[in-house]
Write a protein that holds these residues in place. Structure first.
Motif, PDB file in Angstrom:
ATOM      1  N   ASP A 169       0.607  -0.873  -0.171  1.00  0.00           N
ATOM      2  CA  ASP A 169      -0.421   0.189   0.007  1.00  0.00           C
ATOM      3  C   ASP A 169       0.607   1.154   0.161  1.00  0.00           C
ATOM      4  OD1 ASP A 169      -2.029   2.216   0.455  1.00  0.00           O
ATOM      5  OD2 ASP A 169      -3.179   1.256   1.749  1.00  0.00           O
ATOM      6  N   LEU A 170       1.099   1.940  -0.983  1.00  0.00           N
ATOM      7  CA  LEU A 170       1.926   3.185  -1.700  1.00  0.00           C
ATOM      8  C   LEU A 170       0.924   4.025  -1.877  1.00  0.00           C
ATOM      9  CD1 LEU A 170       4.532   1.898  -3.588  1.00  0.00           C
ATOM     10  CD2 LEU A 170       4.308   2.357  -1.168  1.00  0.00           C
ATOM     11  N   SER A 171      -0.148   3.935  -1.653  1.00  0.00           N
ATOM     12  CA  SER A 171      -1.677   4.590  -1.835  1.00  0.00           C
ATOM     13  C   SER A 171      -0.985   6.391  -1.438  1.00  0.00           C
ATOM     14  CB  SER A 171      -2.624   4.777  -1.208  1.00  0.00           C
ATOM     15  OG  SER A 171      -3.119   4.561   0.231  1.00  0.00           O
ATOM     16  N   ASN A 172      -1.739   7.552  -2.240  1.00  0.00           N
ATOM     17  CA  ASN A 172      -1.099   9.068  -1.808  1.00  0.00           C
ATOM     18  C   ASN A 172       0.060   9.331  -0.907  1.00  0.00           C
ATOM     19  OD1 ASN A 172      -4.577   9.047  -1.958  1.00  0.00           O
ATOM     20  ND2 ASN A 172      -4.116   7.938  -0.067  1.00  0.00           N
ATOM     21  N   ASN A 173       0.515   9.044  -1.635  1.00  0.00           N
ATOM     22  CA  ASN A 173       2.147  10.041  -1.735  1.00  0.00           C
ATOM     23  C   ASN A 173       2.297  10.401  -2.848  1.00  0.00           C
ATOM     24  OD1 ASN A 173       2.906   8.465   1.137  1.00  0.00           O
ATOM     25  ND2 ASN A 173       2.621   6.208   0.245  1.00  0.00           N
ATOM     26  N   PHE A 174       2.593  11.371  -2.863  1.00  0.00           N
ATOM     27  CA  PHE A 174       2.528  12.134  -4.419  1.00  0.00           C
ATOM     28  C   PHE A 174       3.433  12.576  -4.593  1.00  0.00           C
ATOM     29  CE2 PHE A 174      -1.498  13.577  -1.857  1.00  0.00           C
ATOM     30  CZ  PHE A 174      -2.484  12.765  -2.875  1.00  0.00           C
ATOM     31  N   GLN A 175       4.944  12.739  -4.315  1.00  0.00           N
ATOM     32  CA  GLN A 175       6.454  12.303  -4.293  1.00  0.00           C
ATOM     33  C   GLN A 175       7.249  11.457  -4.343  1.00  0.00           C
ATOM     34  OE1 GLN A 175       7.778  16.145  -1.818  1.00  0.00           O
ATOM     35  NE2 GLN A 175       6.443  15.281  -0.130  1.00  0.00           N
ATOM     36  N   LEU A 176       6.630  10.121  -4.550  1.00  0.00           N
ATOM     37  CA  LEU A 176       7.345   8.942  -4.931  1.00  0.00           C
ATOM     38  C   LEU A 176       7.720   8.997  -6.608  1.00  0.00           C
ATOM     39  CD1 LEU A 176       5.175   6.086  -2.968  1.00  0.00           C
ATOM     40  CD2 LEU A 176       7.532   7.523  -2.437  1.00  0.00           C
ATOM     41  N   SER A 177       8.820   8.614  -7.227  1.00  0.00           N
ATOM     42  CA  SER A 177       8.853   8.215  -8.118  1.00  0.00           C
ATOM     43  C   SER A 177       9.739   7.026  -8.462  1.00  0.00           C
ATOM     44  CB  SER A 177      10.319   9.555  -8.956  1.00  0.00           C
ATOM     45  OG  SER A 177      11.833   9.026  -7.719  1.00  0.00           O
ATOM     46  N   GLY A 178       9.622   6.407 -10.067  1.00  0.00           N
ATOM     47  CA  GLY A 178      10.067   5.753 -10.492  1.00  0.00           C
ATOM     48  C   GLY A 178       9.860   4.605 -11.414  1.00  0.00           C
ATOM     49  N   CYS A 179       9.608   3.328 -10.804  1.00  0.00           N
ATOM     50  CA  CYS A 179       9.062   2.718 -12.226  1.00  0.00           C
ATOM     51  C   CYS A 179       8.225   2.190 -11.971  1.00  0.00           C
ATOM     52  CB  CYS A 179      10.009   2.524 -13.146  1.00  0.00           C
ATOM     53  SG  CYS A 179      11.415   3.366 -14.547  1.00  0.00           S
ATOM     54  N   PHE A 180       7.069   1.615 -13.130  1.00  0.00           N
ATOM     55  CA  PHE A 180       5.828   1.065 -12.618  1.00  0.00           C
ATOM     56  C   PHE A 180       5.958  -0.232 -13.555  1.00  0.00           C
ATOM     57  CE2 PHE A 180       1.128  -0.246 -13.161  1.00  0.00           C
ATOM     58  CZ  PHE A 180       1.219  -0.891 -12.039  1.00  0.00           C
ATOM     59  N   PRO A 181       6.481  -1.910 -12.635  1.00  0.00           N
ATOM     60  CA  PRO A 181       7.077  -3.489 -13.677  1.00  0.00           C
ATOM     61  C   PRO A 181       5.864  -3.351 -14.329  1.00  0.00           C
ATOM     62  CG  PRO A 181       6.088  -3.154 -11.238  1.00  0.00           C
ATOM     63  CD  PRO A 181       6.044  -1.673 -11.590  1.00  0.00           C
ATOM     64  N   LYS A 182       6.538  -3.927 -15.902  1.00  0.00           N
ATOM     65  CA  LYS A 182       4.987  -4.147 -17.096  1.00  0.00           C
ATOM     66  C   LYS A 182       5.459  -5.716 -17.104  1.00  0.00           C
ATOM     67  CE  LYS A 182       5.372   0.455 -18.944  1.00  0.00           C
ATOM     68  NZ  LYS A 182       3.701  -0.211 -18.775  1.00  0.00           N
ATOM     69  N   THR A 183       6.262  -6.401 -16.302  1.00  0.00           N
ATOM     70  CA  THR A 183       6.586  -8.037 -16.166  1.00  0.00           C
ATOM     71  C   THR A 183       6.884  -8.602 -14.790  1.00  0.00           C
ATOM     72  OG1 THR A 183       8.823  -7.235 -16.614  1.00  0.00           O
ATOM     73  CG2 THR A 183       7.759  -7.595 -18.635  1.00  0.00           C
ATOM     74  N   LYS A 184       7.105 -10.051 -15.050  1.00  0.00           N
ATOM     75  CA  LYS A 184       7.099 -10.023 -13.762  1.00  0.00           C
ATOM     76  C   LYS A 184       6.478 -10.519 -12.591  1.00  0.00           C
ATOM     77  CE  LYS A 184      13.020 -10.125 -14.716  1.00  0.00           C
ATOM     78  NZ  LYS A 184      13.791  -9.647 -13.741  1.00  0.00           N
ATOM     79  N   TRP A 185       5.463  -9.698 -12.773  1.00  0.00           N
ATOM     80  CA  TRP A 185       4.196 -10.080 -12.166  1.00  0.00           C
ATOM     81  C   TRP A 185       3.933 -11.234 -11.537  1.00  0.00           C
ATOM     82  CZ3 TRP A 185       1.870  -6.275  -9.463  1.00  0.00           C
ATOM     83  CH2 TRP A 185       2.886  -4.995  -9.916  1.00  0.00           C
ATOM     84  N   ASN A 186       4.443 -12.310 -12.478  1.00  0.00           N
ATOM     85  CA  ASN A 186       4.193 -13.639 -11.889  1.00  0.00           C
ATOM     86  C   ASN A 186       4.876 -14.256 -10.541  1.00  0.00           C
ATOM     87  OD1 ASN A 186       2.218 -14.014 -13.884  1.00  0.00           O
ATOM     88  ND2 ASN A 186       3.584 -14.501 -15.639  1.00  0.00           N
ATOM     89  N   SER A 187       6.247 -13.576 -10.026  1.00  0.00           N
ATOM     90  CA  SER A 187       6.942 -13.485  -8.949  1.00  0.00           C
ATOM     91  C   SER A 187       6.179 -13.356  -7.912  1.00  0.00           C
ATOM     92  CB  SER A 187       8.144 -12.704  -9.241  1.00  0.00           C
ATOM     93  OG  SER A 187       7.965 -11.100  -9.100  1.00  0.00           O
ATOM     94  N   SER A 188       5.191 -12.208  -8.266  1.00  0.00           N
ATOM     95  CA  SER A 188       4.604 -12.036  -6.482  1.00  0.00           C
ATOM     96  C   SER A 188       3.370 -12.668  -6.487  1.00  0.00           C
ATOM     97  CB  SER A 188       4.440 -10.326  -7.129  1.00  0.00           C
ATOM     98  OG  SER A 188       5.136  -9.448  -7.239  1.00  0.00           O
ATOM     99  N   ALA A 189       3.396 -13.216  -6.153  1.00  0.00           N
ATOM    100  CA  ALA A 189       2.804 -14.977  -6.402  1.00  0.00           C
ATOM    101  C   ALA A 189       1.790 -14.588  -4.980  1.00  0.00           C
ATOM    102  CB  ALA A 189       2.855 -16.753  -6.276  1.00  0.00           C
ATOM    103  N   SER A 190       2.225 -14.276  -4.077  1.00  0.00           N
ATOM    104  CA  SER A 190       2.044 -14.178  -2.916  1.00  0.00           C
ATOM    105  C   SER A 190       0.351 -12.953  -2.865  1.00  0.00           C
ATOM    106  CB  SER A 190       2.855 -14.294  -1.471  1.00  0.00           C
ATOM    107  OG  SER A 190       3.180 -15.386  -1.834  1.00  0.00           O
ATOM    108  N   LEU A 191       1.176 -11.891  -3.685  1.00  0.00           N
ATOM    109  CA  LEU A 191       0.140 -10.602  -3.465  1.00  0.00           C
ATOM    110  C   LEU A 191      -0.986 -10.616  -3.227  1.00  0.00           C
ATOM    111  CD1 LEU A 191       1.345  -7.462  -3.509  1.00  0.00           C
ATOM    112  CD2 LEU A 191       1.273  -7.244  -5.617  1.00  0.00           C
ATOM    113  N   ILE A 192      -1.521 -10.157  -2.297  1.00  0.00           N
ATOM    114  CA  ILE A 192      -3.256  -9.963  -1.872  1.00  0.00           C
ATOM    115  C   ILE A 192      -3.814  -8.734  -2.099  1.00  0.00           C
ATOM    116  CG2 ILE A 192      -4.807 -10.855  -0.562  1.00  0.00           C
ATOM    117  CD1 ILE A 192      -2.889 -12.614   0.879  1.00  0.00           C
ATOM    118  N   HIS A 193      -3.332  -7.736  -1.467  1.00  0.00           N
ATOM    119  CA  HIS A 193      -3.496  -6.314  -1.840  1.00  0.00           C
ATOM    120  C   HIS A 193      -2.456  -5.483  -2.233  1.00  0.00           C
ATOM    121  CE1 HIS A 193      -6.458  -2.804   0.001  1.00  0.00           C
ATOM    122  NE2 HIS A 193      -4.775  -2.479  -0.204  1.00  0.00           N
TER     123      HIS A 193
END
Length: 825
Positions: A169-193
């Protein structure tokens, strides 16, 4: 909530945890020397936070470290697997060399509600390969749950790939920067929220298309990507594990993909405030049997009900938002008997609410918004649980419908209601806001309304109410805004209003009040707006005898009354909020209103009365026009540097205009017209670069009009009725402005002689230009013109230049106003 101050050197403190790790196969639990603890911890026991005792009070050598509060170890291995330091006044920096990151078996880490302000989150957090829960909320990090933590810096992409991470949960943090991953999401197999609502990871906010791989995460149940800049069309949605999907407030477009129907277990689906288009039939959601919350508001879709008999929205539906979806009837909701929140505003509903809806939602409905439709009648009495009712901008007729006693927010402005206000409305003892604006209500204002202690907003402006203002406001009243503008009220301003210490807005303009100036209103510490314009107020405004009055007043409108004697110099000395420029000034807020109500006030600017809505806190206004004030303009008015609009026209003011008014750097509208002012326009006025409306007409002013800046844009009507004024844009020249004494200079030349002399001078200049360069020749022509031989041509050139400049200034001013309105809205 303020935090107590602890001198807690986090870097040194976390080094304690190095001793939790042991390299042997059967680790031994560390023992720490008491002097080491005293060296690393400095705790002030007099400061208490969050009603929790200090974890650190149990951290001593007499007990095993795995028995310390906030520390949980694995019973078999002895490794630290959980660490809870929430709300423990930790202050300092967690850098990459901190021994915290040596707790390689850590599964849960809670550092929430501490103070790590101005420090980045270390990328080392990504190395907790066993971590399942991480909470840094309200920790004031400069840059995982991190909701509203004021994080800044770069988020390492490895965070998204932690194999055992369940909640991010990184919501409402308006000064963050970085890249939104487009691949390898399958490695986050446990991600629920996954909650990235309002996160500025790529550009100003998350943008681009939403990767379809997100919808393929096998364990993901909650996906929140609202308040970002995602665009394009939604790709195939194959997940059947998702229970909640929030993609609202983005720029998604195209038709709703049929693959949404694969979300057979979804309970919450919000696609509001996007650019989806096309017809959407209610049957589209036939497979979503568990749907309890649906939001499609403010797209470009038409919500239809082609198969009225075959399908309605499911009975489980609790929350429905279909604002601006061209809804024409309610039949598709007949089976939804558990509705609590219904928003069908800005649609095409007509007639009245059907009887089946009254019986179905009698005990469940909590919030109802049917504003901006074409309803002609409503019956609200059957609803027993309604708290918020919004029926603004319909075609409701007849007497005011009375809502149930549970109502807290009641908005029914801009309809055709008539008759007196029923006394039963005073039974609404929990009422917070009552908005009856712009109807045709008559009769007296009920005195009992002043007895409702919970009432914060009472707005009845632009009706036909008679009688007096309520005199029953009690001490401890919650009233913050009272607007009775544009009625037929009589009598005095009731002194019981002095009990309303929370009052911020008081507008009783355009009535028939007969009173002297109620100086006692200055004891209201939060009053920002006072408008008593267009009444029958009279007498002088005397110097106040009370210190520190009107400390927060930003709008004072006493225009169109019968006040006499001098302008109230003593009052001006006390207006602190007008004497300082405060860029942090906030608008009056009304908690719990969900943004429904915004204060408005009628202000005269540019000769027209207009309602300032929402942005009234940005304006500082003094309007004392159309009274019988005499004497001189006090120089102290130049100290009111926060003023945007100053109008003291149509009085009997005499003497010179004080040069101190040139200090009003923010003034946009300055009207001193229709008085008896004499002397010259102060040269200091040329520095008023914000000035857009300027009126000095019908006085006895003389001398030269200042030139430069905004003065290039004002036309003749700003100065008419002052026979002694000279200079642009008037026909009388002044000094070196190339228009001086034009008629006298050329009076000795008839037209033929003037033309002949012009031709001779022109050819002389042209021949010189041929021999010495065109620039020099034209310069000589200009010299001959400026020396007086061709003043009639000089005047034409200067006037043409003035018109060009004035047009350019007007264009710039329109562009500036356009940008300003957009920013303020």
């Amino acid at each position: 909530m303020g935090y107590g101050q602890f001198s807690f050197l986090l870097c040194l403190f976390l080094s304690v945890f190095f001793f939790f790790i042991h390299t042997s196969s059967v680790p031994q639990r560390s023992k720490l020397h008491s002097s080491k603890i005293q060296k690393n911890l400095t705790v002030d026991p007099s400061l208490v936070l969050c009603n929790f005792y200090y974890y650190t009070s149990s951290w001593n050598m007499s007990i095993d470290c795995c028995s310390w509060d906030g520390v949980i170890c694995d019973e078999m291995t002895g490794y630290v697997i959980e660490l809870d330091l929430s709300c423990n006044s930790l202050v300092g920096k967690i850098d990459s060399i901190s021994s915290l990151f040596q707790l390689s078996h850590l599964q849960r880490l809670d550092l929430s509600e501490n103070n790590f302000s101005n420090f980045h989150i270390s990328p080392e957090f990504g190395k907790f390969s066993s971590l399942t829960h991480l909470d840094l909320s309200w920790a004031d990090f400069s840059v995982l749950v991190f909701e509203q933590s004021e994080l800044y810096g770069v988020i390492p992409e490895s965070i998204f790939h932690l194999p055992k991470l369940k909640t991010l949960d990184l919501s409402n943090n308006f000064q963050l920067s970085g890249c939104f991953p487009k691949t390898k999401w399958n490695s986050s197999a446990s991600l629920i929220h996954l909650n990235l609502q309002g996160v500025n990871i790529s550009g100003n906010f998350l943008n681009g298309t939403i990767p379809s791989s997100i919808f393929s995460l096998p364990s993901l149940t909650n996906l929140e990507l609202s308040n970002n800049h995602f665009s394009g069309q939604l790709e195939d949605i194959k997940s059947n594990s998702l229970l909640s999907v929030d993609l609202g407030n983005n720029q998604l477009q195209g038709h709703l993909p049929e693959s949404i129907q694969n979300l057979v277990n979804v309970t919450n689906l919000d696609l509001s405030f996007n650019n989806f288009s096309g017809n959407v039939d209610v049957s589209f959601f036939s497979d979503l049997k568990h749907l309890s919350s649906l939001g499609l508001s403010y797209n470009s879709i038409s919500f239809t009900n082609e198969n009225k008999v075959n399908f309605t929205l499911p009975e489980s539906l609790v929350y429905l938002q279909l604002a601006a979806c061209e809804v024409k009837e309610l039949e598709f909701l007949r089976s939804a008997k558990k509705l609590e929140h219904l928003d069908l505003s800005n649609n095409k509903l007509q007639g009245r609410i059907p009887d089946w809806a009254l019986s179905n939602w009698m005990f469940s409905l909590n919030s109802l918004n049917l504003s901006h439709n074409m309803l002609t009648s409503v019956n609200l009495s059957p609803f027993q649980s309604l708290e918020t009712i919004d029926l603004r901008s319909n075609s409701l007729q007849g007497s005011l419908p009375i809502p149930p006693n549970s109502t807290r927010f009641f908005f029914i402005s801009e309809n055709n209601l008539s008759g007196a206000i029923p006394s039963s409305i005073c039974n609404l003892t929990s009422l917070v806001m009552l908005d009856l604006t712009r109807n045709n209500l008559k009769g007296a204002i009920l005195q009992c309304l002043g007895n409702i202690s919970s009432l914060r907003v009472l707005d009845m402006h632009h009706n036909s109410l008679t009688g007096t203002l309520p005199t029953t406001f009690r001490f401890g009243s919650s009233l913050r805004s009272l607007n009775l503008h544009g009625n037929k009220l009589e009598g005095k301003v009731p002194q019981s209003l002095s009990n309303c210490k929370e009052l911020q807005v008081l507008d009783s303009g355009h009535n028939h009040l007969n009173d002297t100036f109620p100086m006692w209103l200055g004891t209201l510490p939060k009053l920002q707006l006072l408008s008593l314009r267009s009444n029958e107020l009279h007498g002088s405004i005397r110097t106040p005898m009370i210190e520190n009055i009107f400390p927060n007043l930003r709008m004072l409108d006493l225009s169109s009354n019968a006040f006499t004697e001098n302008l109230p110099t003593g009052l001006f000395q006390h207006l602190k909020s007008m004497r300082t420029i405060d860029q942090t000034m906030n608008a009056p807020r009304y908690e719990g209103a969900d943004g429904y109500y915004q204060d408005s006030v009628a202000v005269v600017s540019k000769g027209f009365e207009r309602d300032i809505v929402r942005i009234l806190y940005l304006y500082t206004v003094i309007d004392l026009s159309s009274n019988k004030f005499g004497g001189q303009i006090p120089s102290i008015m130049g100290e009111l540097i926060a003023v945007h609009i100053l109008n003291i026209s149509h009085n009997g003011l005499k003497g010179h205009i004080p040069p101190s008014l040139g200090s009003l750097s923010l003034v946009e509208s300055l009207d001193l017209s229709s008085n008896h002012l004499v002397g010259e326009i102060p040269a200091q006025f040329a520095s008023l670069i914000s000035l857009e409306v300027f009126n000095l007409s019908y006085n006895h002013l003389e001398g030269c009009i200042p030139q430069g800046n905004q003065f290039q844009t004002f036309e003749n009507n700003s100065y008419e009725g002052n026979d002694g004024l000279r200079g642009l844009p008037l026909s009388k020249g002044c000094g070196n402005d190339s228009v001086s004494e034009t008629n006298d200079t050329v009076s000795g030349l008839d037209d033929e002689e003037s033309n002949s002399e012009f031709l001779n001078d022109f050819w002389k200049g042209a021949l010189m230009g041929y021999g010495s360069g065109l620039c020099i020749g034209l310069s000589i022509i200009y010299f001959m013109i400026s020396t007086g031989k061709l003043m009639w041509l000089a005047r034409i050139i200067v006037e043409l230049e003035h018109k060009i400049m004035m047009g350019r200034r007007k264009k710039q001013r329109r562009q500036r106003n356009y940008r300003k309105r957009n920013n303020q809205l």
